[in-house]
Design an enzyme around this catalytic site. Structure first.
Site, PDB file in Angstrom:
ATOM      1  N   ASN A 152       0.883  -1.164   0.000  1.00 31.46           N
ATOM      2  CA  ASN A 152       0.000   0.000   0.000  1.00 31.46           C
ATOM      3  C   ASN A 152       0.922   1.215   0.000  1.00 31.46           C
ATOM      4  OD1 ASN A 152      -1.790   2.021   0.547  1.00 31.46           O
ATOM      5  ND2 ASN A 152      -2.723   1.018   2.327  1.00 31.46           N
TER       6      ASN A 152
ATOM      7  N   HIS B 130     -12.451   3.598  -0.054  1.00 28.61           N
ATOM      8  CA  HIS B 130     -12.409   2.665   1.090  1.00 28.61           C
ATOM      9  C   HIS B 130     -13.142   1.353   0.769  1.00 28.61           C
ATOM     10  CE1 HIS B 130     -12.041   6.371   3.945  1.00 28.61           C
ATOM     11  NE2 HIS B 130     -10.849   5.837   3.743  1.00 28.61           N
TER      12      HIS B 130
ATOM     13  N   GLU C  35      -7.483  -3.857   5.943  1.00 29.67           N
ATOM     14  CA  GLU C  35      -7.474  -3.671   4.496  1.00 29.67           C
ATOM     15  C   GLU C  35      -6.470  -4.593   3.818  1.00 29.67           C
ATOM     16  OE1 GLU C  35      -7.449   0.480   5.379  1.00 29.67           O
ATOM     17  OE2 GLU C  35      -8.919   0.874   3.800  1.00 29.67           O
TER      18      GLU C  35
ATOM     19  N   ARG D 266     -10.002  16.829   6.410  1.00 27.52           N
ATOM     20  CA  ARG D 266     -10.819  17.158   5.228  1.00 27.52           C
ATOM     21  C   ARG D 266     -12.225  17.564   5.656  1.00 27.52           C
ATOM     22  NH1 ARG D 266      -9.790  11.667   2.111  1.00 27.52           N
ATOM     23  NH2 ARG D 266      -8.123  11.277   3.589  1.00 27.52           N
TER      24      ARG D 266
ATOM     25  N   ARG E  93      -2.537  -2.143  -3.520  1.00 24.09           N
ATOM     26  CA  ARG E  93      -3.713  -1.295  -3.352  1.00 24.09           C
ATOM     27  C   ARG E  93      -3.594  -0.135  -4.337  1.00 24.09           C
ATOM     28  NH1 ARG E  93      -5.672   2.120   1.932  1.00 24.09           N
ATOM     29  NH2 ARG E  93      -7.582   2.852   0.956  1.00 24.09           N
TER      30      ARG E  93
END
Ligand code: ADP
Length: 602
Positions: free
Chosen positions: A7, A167, A375, A228, A82
């Site tokens: 990742n 996600h 993940e 964010r 990923r």
């Protein structure tokens, strides 16, 4: 199967070597501040002390080069990467080759910070491990099932903006963990998954498929995140730009200076914000209120989108650890049937050994769960399946819908009666099922009441004649036709056909086709169905969603996956070209399918 999962972020690299089925880790690498003088990494293996190494100026390649000799002491069967964005090109894990790499590179403008980093990781790993299969798993892929109304923004469509969602591996993984915990098939559940980390998003997972998600064209939309802003009146952007801020300043405010950091003024770590809020800091209190209020709003909305909800799942750093956030989000959800248990919430703890904890009361109709996301494990699981030769990874991949207009199948004898001795059918266009084609030839179907001209003949010739019409056609012709599977024409009404060289009155053969899905044995295994099974298929169309019951499964290895319905059925669901359906159960608690034992369709 041992999978190396990479990742690669813009200045970070996470690598996990783990078993695709058990999820057991052989090694974990975390590298940060890559490309700076402070670059460093740490490597951890079970039973061994964690090694931390400073590697000033190192980039992704340098770190991988440094650690691969240690990692490759273990057998590795495949490498999973990923990739944050798959655009509209990738809706499932995909083996990397030069053409796939070129397509990913062409998506750079959709994720300018992430794609170059993802590609740097991929190129380095492919160069260092050239003999292993490399497979990309896309963040956006799980959301490729969003219906059009959910993925469209209300701006001119030709501008090309749409909701992608992110996600994906996490939402898919925890929705499956939740279903496993509840001892249910994900295809029987409507789940709202709340991934609350530094980046945060919420997804409505309806019967195994993502049907709404809060992140959009970029990962900026939706929930309040670490730095964010999430949802924002687009007028604010215009105002900022008009009042003299530069594009980079606006970008910086919205992506790095907003969210919990912007509201609280003390950074993005929720632990600090919670502590200060408890001490009376107003800005920190407001930050927590805005975060939890927005998520509650989404949960209500997503329950409405799915017409109900069976489980709400909290995951990622905040979702797994903050009892306070879960508490505030779940207040007053009783109206939905979600009854929250304070004590269970306070005590909830999840880890790799106990991946799910329940925080709803025993009389809560909606189950509220905390689930550990992983993940890397989600990616390893997907990669393991591709590497093992399974080309399809989604649990319930969409089924393309084919609309059959009225048509005729003929024997060679009938062809010659209608078109002349020695005549053979001529091909006009191939059909989706291999070997089948629409012919140039058409006939008039003559009923007791009226006739229909120009009915297309389909090839090749068959052992029995058959005329397939819709219910509307039957009324028009004045004949009642039974619903039958193709080929099953015994005891059906006859009809007269008129061709250029003659007329033929069939004794039997007029049917209204039984809606059905063509699939191969591999498809059948994937969907968990058998030849002759009767299933339900839900179609999300443009505002006239419809679930078709009594859909027959027809299995043959020469078939292409496709559901066939007639024009009446397509109109009822307002289906247009390219629409897809999803296999669903016949309702909560119902069985996925009813097996017919007394019928063996051809
Ligand atoms: P990322 O999106 O970077 O992978 P994570 O899933 O690791 O993020 O989540 C990071 C967030 O989780 C941080 O805001 C952190 O403050 C929060 N978090 C972690 N542990 C706790 C805790 N015990 N209580 C509250 N928040 C926590």
């Amino acid at each position: 199967m041992q999978i190396l999962v990479l990742n690669a972020g813009s200045s970070s690299l996470k690598v996990d070597l783990l078993d695709s089925q058990s999820g057991d880790r052989t090694a974990t690498l975390r590298a940060q501040r890559l490309g700076t003088p402070q670059a460093s990494y740490s490597l951890e293996s079970p039973g061994q002390a964690r090694q931390s190494t400073e590697l000033p100026g190192a980039d992704h390649a340098a770190v991988l080069q440094a650690v691969l000799p240690t990692l490759t002491k273990h057998p590795i069967q495949a490498v999973g990467h990923r990739v944050v964005h798959g655009g509209t090109d990738f809706s499932r894990p995909t083996k990397l080759d030069s053409s796939v790499l070129a397509t990913i590179a062409s998506l750079e403008s959709l994720a300018p910070l992430h794609i170059p980093a993802n590609l740097a990781g991929i190129h380095t790993a492919m160069a260092l491990l050239p003999d292993l299969p490399h497979i990309a798993v896309f963040d956006t892929a799980f959301h490729s099932t969003l219906p059009r109304r959910a993925r469209s923004y209300a701006i001119p469509q030709e501008l090309g903006y749409r909701r992608y969602g992110f996600h994906g591996p996490s939402h898919q993984y925890v929705s499956k963990s939740a279903a496993a915990y509840l001892d249910e098939d994900p295809r029987d559940l409507r789940i709202i998954t709340c991934h609350l980390g530094n980046g945060a998003s919420v997804t409505a997972v309806e019967y195994g498929r993502s049907v709404e998600t809060s992140m959009g064209y970029t990962p900026l939309e939706g929930l309040v995140m670490g730095t964010r802003c999430g949802d924002l009146d687009p007028g604010i952007l215009l105002d900022m730009l008009r009042s003299g801020k530069t594009l980079d300043q606006v970008d910086d405010i919205l992506n790095r200076g907003s969210g919990m950091a912007g509201l609280s003024g003390v950074g993005n770590d929720l632990r600090d914000i919670e502590d200060r809020a408890a001490d009376g800091d107003e800005a920190c209190r407001l930050a927590i209120q805005v975060l939890t209020h927005r998520l509650r709003k989404y949960i209500g909305a997503y329950a409405a989108v799915m017409g109900g909800v069976d489980a709400i799942v909290f995951t990622a750093g905040i979702g797994e650890n903050s009892a306070l956030v879960r508490h505030r989000v779940c207040q007053r959800l009783d109206f939905l049937g979600a009854r929250f248990d304070e004590d269970k919430n306070r005590d909830a703890q999840v880890d790799r050994n106990t991946p799910v904890a329940e925080i709803s009361r025993s009389n809560s109709r909606v189950r509220i769960l905390v689930a550990k996301t992983d993940e890397a494990r989600a990616i390893a699981g997907a990669v393991g399946k591709v590497a093992a030769g399974g080309e399809e990874l989604a649990e319930n991949p969409p089924i393309p819908i084919g609309i059959s207009a009225r048509h005729i199948h003929l024997t060679q004898e009938a062809v010659e009666t209608l078109f002349g001795p020695g005549y053979t059918l001529t091909e006009r266009a191939p059909l989706s099922q291999p070997g089948q084609f629409a012919c140039n030839e058409t006939l008039t179907v003559v009923g007791p009441k009226r006739s229909i001209e120009g009915v297309r003949v389909l090839g090749p010739i068959r052992p029995k004649c058959q005329v397939e019409v819709s219910r509307t056609d039957e009324f028009f012709l004045g004949i009642d036709a039974p619903v039958r599977a193709s080929g099953d024409v015994a005891n059906t009404p006859g009809v007269t056909l008129k061709g250029p060289a003659g007329t033929l009155t069939l004794k039997e053969g007029l049917i209204c086709a039984w809606r059905h899905i063509h699939m191969t044995n591999a498809d059948a295994e994937r969907y968990g169905v058998k030849h002759g099974d009767i299933v339900d298929v839900t179609i999300n169309s443009s505002g006239r969603d419809l679930t078709f019951g009594d859909v027959m499964i027809r299995v043959k290895d020469s078939y292409a996956l496709e559901m066939h319905i007639d024009t009446d059925e397509a109109n009822a669901a307002q289906i247009s070209r390219g629409d897809v359906g999803a296999l669903v159960s016949s309702g909560k608690g119902g069985t996925l399918l009813r097996r017919r034992t007394n019928f063996d369709p051809a």
